[in-house]
Write a protein that holds these residues in place. Structure first.
Motif, PDB file in Angstrom:
ATOM      1  N   ARG A  99       0.844  -1.185   0.000  1.00  0.00           N
ATOM      2  CA  ARG A  99       0.000   0.000   0.000  1.00  0.00           C
ATOM      3  C   ARG A  99       0.882   1.238   0.000  1.00  0.00           C
ATOM      4  O   ARG A  99       1.841   1.324   0.770  1.00  0.00           O
ATOM      5  CB  ARG A  99      -0.929   0.024   1.216  1.00  0.00           C
ATOM      6  CG  ARG A  99      -2.177  -0.821   1.021  1.00  0.00           C
ATOM      7  CD  ARG A  99      -3.204  -0.525   2.088  1.00  0.00           C
ATOM      8  NE  ARG A  99      -4.490  -1.125   1.769  1.00  0.00           N
ATOM      9  CZ  ARG A  99      -5.453  -0.520   1.096  1.00  0.00           C
ATOM     10  NH1 ARG A  99      -5.256   0.714   0.654  1.00  0.00           N
ATOM     11  NH2 ARG A  99      -6.593  -1.125   0.854  1.00  0.00           N
ATOM     12  N   GLN A 205      -6.617   1.712  -6.686  1.00  0.00           N
ATOM     13  CA  GLN A 205      -7.321   2.136  -5.481  1.00  0.00           C
ATOM     14  C   GLN A 205      -8.546   1.242  -5.292  1.00  0.00           C
ATOM     15  O   GLN A 205      -9.504   1.321  -6.073  1.00  0.00           O
ATOM     16  CB  GLN A 205      -7.743   3.601  -5.601  1.00  0.00           C
ATOM     17  CG  GLN A 205      -8.263   4.193  -4.306  1.00  0.00           C
ATOM     18  CD  GLN A 205      -8.584   5.669  -4.463  1.00  0.00           C
ATOM     19  OE1 GLN A 205      -9.457   6.021  -5.231  1.00  0.00           O
ATOM     20  NE2 GLN A 205      -7.863   6.513  -3.734  1.00  0.00           N
ATOM     21  N   GLU A 207     -10.813   1.108  -2.852  1.00  0.00           N
ATOM     22  CA  GLU A 207     -11.927   1.575  -2.014  1.00  0.00           C
ATOM     23  C   GLU A 207     -13.207   1.859  -2.821  1.00  0.00           C
ATOM     24  O   GLU A 207     -14.293   1.874  -2.265  1.00  0.00           O
ATOM     25  CB  GLU A 207     -11.526   2.841  -1.247  1.00  0.00           C
ATOM     26  CG  GLU A 207     -10.656   2.573  -0.030  1.00  0.00           C
ATOM     27  CD  GLU A 207      -9.246   2.132  -0.404  1.00  0.00           C
ATOM     28  OE1 GLU A 207      -8.624   1.402   0.381  1.00  0.00           O
ATOM     29  OE2 GLU A 207      -8.770   2.530  -1.485  1.00  0.00           O
ATOM     30  N   THR A 208     -13.080   2.102  -4.100  1.00  0.00           N
ATOM     31  CA  THR A 208     -14.251   2.323  -4.951  1.00  0.00           C
ATOM     32  C   THR A 208     -14.152   1.428  -6.172  1.00  0.00           C
ATOM     33  O   THR A 208     -13.206   1.535  -6.949  1.00  0.00           O
ATOM     34  CB  THR A 208     -14.350   3.790  -5.407  1.00  0.00           C
ATOM     35  OG1 THR A 208     -14.404   4.638  -4.263  1.00  0.00           O
ATOM     36  CG2 THR A 208     -15.610   4.011  -6.233  1.00  0.00           C
ATOM     37  N   PRO A 264     -19.496   1.025  -3.360  1.00  0.00           N
ATOM     38  CA  PRO A 264     -18.620   1.313  -2.219  1.00  0.00           C
ATOM     39  C   PRO A 264     -17.852   0.054  -1.831  1.00  0.00           C
ATOM     40  O   PRO A 264     -18.392  -1.047  -1.846  1.00  0.00           O
ATOM     41  CB  PRO A 264     -19.597   1.742  -1.123  1.00  0.00           C
ATOM     42  CG  PRO A 264     -20.900   1.097  -1.494  1.00  0.00           C
ATOM     43  CD  PRO A 264     -20.924   1.041  -2.983  1.00  0.00           C
ATOM     44  N   ASN A 265     -16.578   0.241  -1.470  1.00  0.00           N
ATOM     45  CA  ASN A 265     -15.754  -0.926  -1.134  1.00  0.00           C
ATOM     46  C   ASN A 265     -14.683  -0.537  -0.125  1.00  0.00           C
ATOM     47  O   ASN A 265     -13.500  -0.834  -0.305  1.00  0.00           O
ATOM     48  CB  ASN A 265     -15.104  -1.473  -2.423  1.00  0.00           C
ATOM     49  CG  ASN A 265     -14.452  -2.822  -2.229  1.00  0.00           C
ATOM     50  OD1 ASN A 265     -14.963  -3.677  -1.512  1.00  0.00           O
ATOM     51  ND2 ASN A 265     -13.301  -3.025  -2.846  1.00  0.00           N
ATOM     52  N   SER A 266     -15.126   0.136   0.932  1.00  0.00           N
ATOM     53  CA  SER A 266     -14.179   0.671   1.912  1.00  0.00           C
ATOM     54  C   SER A 266     -13.343  -0.412   2.573  1.00  0.00           C
ATOM     55  O   SER A 266     -12.189  -0.176   2.944  1.00  0.00           O
ATOM     56  CB  SER A 266     -14.931   1.480   2.966  1.00  0.00           C
ATOM     57  OG  SER A 266     -15.911   0.675   3.609  1.00  0.00           O
ATOM     58  N   ASN A 267     -13.915  -1.602   2.723  1.00  0.00           N
ATOM     59  CA  ASN A 267     -13.152  -2.681   3.370  1.00  0.00           C
ATOM     60  C   ASN A 267     -12.325  -3.496   2.375  1.00  0.00           C
ATOM     61  O   ASN A 267     -11.614  -4.418   2.771  1.00  0.00           O
ATOM     62  CB  ASN A 267     -14.083  -3.612   4.140  1.00  0.00           C
ATOM     63  CG  ASN A 267     -15.198  -4.167   3.254  1.00  0.00           C
ATOM     64  OD1 ASN A 267     -15.168  -4.017   2.017  1.00  0.00           O
ATOM     65  ND2 ASN A 267     -16.188  -4.802   3.864  1.00  0.00           N
ATOM     66  N   GLY A 268     -12.444  -3.177   1.100  1.00  0.00           N
ATOM     67  CA  GLY A 268     -11.632  -3.853   0.086  1.00  0.00           C
ATOM     68  C   GLY A 268     -12.026  -5.293  -0.189  1.00  0.00           C
ATOM     69  O   GLY A 268     -11.253  -6.037  -0.791  1.00  0.00           O
TER      70      GLY A 268
END
Length: 365
Positions: A99, A205, A207-208, A264-268
């Motif tokens: 990361r 990225q 997260e989205t 949304p994919n904040s937790n990946g």
């Protein structure tokens, strides 16, 4: 001379027929008292021979369709970090899967003579500043013209620009991450000779995410930006997404339209490139739920239903299937209230008069 017997019989029969006709006793309908049938009697006899069909009353109701489209996920930001100058790659400061933060150093190119060029441009700038200061003093004392001063000012400005250009070229040897994300393939290795535009590394990225799908031309007119979509991936994740792009033109080969759904994919959890199914609710409209068995084709091959009016006259109404369900088919194209032939429709034609047996159940909607 005697008359032969056959001739005598023929003469006698002719005389008998002539006498009966002259008497006026003519039997009608097989009986002497039979009378001609009236128009009403003939109509009743015709109605008794009409083909019998069963019909049912249907009323329109609001119908909301939900379509399913298949596609795959794609990272919204998946950036190939490219070089802006030419040089031998000295080092890569990150590894695959690491990361990184925006501005973090990823790769370093050999600076070559770029540092020396910066030093040279700095010296030229210092000289230009001294020359300009001297010209200013002479001009104030009257020993130099304003044209000479302007010339020195232009040389000073050029020296500043050349120094700035050299510093930018030196800075291009240090390649940094443009966004927060995860390093992935493709990426270069130390010792690679990179040209302008070559990839140093790729930063994704997670997260989205975006789901990419294709929608049939049958439904594309009902898809709107900002509409909600329920997305489920084959790996078990579900998300409430939003349609953010609808293609203005169809794919030339498939005649389908590309849509993009932001997830949304904040937790990946959702990975890039995973197969997914999206359910999209289309705007509601008035429609009828009719038995699938009531649908038929006319002589021109048009899909529709056969209806019957109060006088028993058959009509054909073209319909469009909106959705097939276990209860029947939702169709559009019918008037608000309609009597649809549900049995016997295949044996009657448009304009034919039939005997109607109306289903006594409550009108369906």
């Amino acid at each position: 001379m005697s008359i032969p017997t056959p001739y005598l019989l023929a003469i006698g029969l002719s005389a008998a027929v002539a006498g009966w006709m002259l008497s006026g006793d003519i039997v009608q309908g097989g009986r002497e008292d039979a009378k001609p049938a009236t128009i009403s009697e003939r109509k009743q006899e015709s109605d008794a021979n009409l083909f019998r069909v069963q019909a049912e009353i249907f009323r329109s109701a609001e119908h909301v369709s939900v379509i399913e489209v298949r596609g795959s996920t794609e990272a919204s930001d998946n950036i190939a970090v490219r070089t802006e100058t030419t040089g031998l790659m000295n080092a890569r400061h990150v590894v695959k899967g690491e990361r990184v933060k925006t501005g973090q150093l990823i790769c370093t190119l050999n600076v070559g003579d770029r540092e020396a060029l910066v030093a040279q441009r700095m010296a030229e700038l210092n000289k230009a500043e001294l020359d300009f200061q001297a010209a200013q003093s002479l001009e104030k004392s009257g020993y130099a013209t304003s044209a000479r001063l302007n010339e020195n000012r232009a040389l000073l400005d050029a020296a500043k620009a050349q120094l700035k250009s050299a510093e930018i070229e030196l800075a291009r040897t240090s390649i940094t991450a443009p966004i927060d994300g995860i390093v992935q393939d493709p990426y270069a290795k130390a010792g690679d000779m990179l040209q302008v535009g070559d990839v140093c590394a790729t930063v994704m990225q997670p997260e989205t995410m975006t789901m990419i799908a294709q929608v049939s031309e049958r439904y594309i007119g009902q898809i709107r930006l900002g509409e909600a979509a329920e997305v489920a991936t084959v790996t078990g994740q579900t998300r409430a997404g939003e349609i953010r792009y609808v293609a203005p033109s169809a794919d030339a080969n498939t005649r389908t339209f590309r849509i993009e759904i932001a997830l949304p994919n904040s937790n990946g959890e959702i990975r890039d490139g995973v197969t997914a199914i999206a359910k999209i609710e289309l705007p509601g409209d008035q429609a009828h739920l009719v038995p699938a068995s009531a649908l038929s084709l006319n002589d021109a091959g048009v899909l529709g239903v056969r209806t019957v009016d109060e006088d028993g006259m058959v009509s054909f109404v073209a319909v469009r299937i909106l959705e097939d369900t276990r209860e029947g088919s939702w169709v559009s194209g019918l008037p608000e209230t309609v009597r649809v032939i549900t049995r016997g429709q295949e044996f009657v034609i448009e304009g034919q008069k039939v005997e109607v047996v109306l289903n006594t159940a409550e009108a369906r909607s």
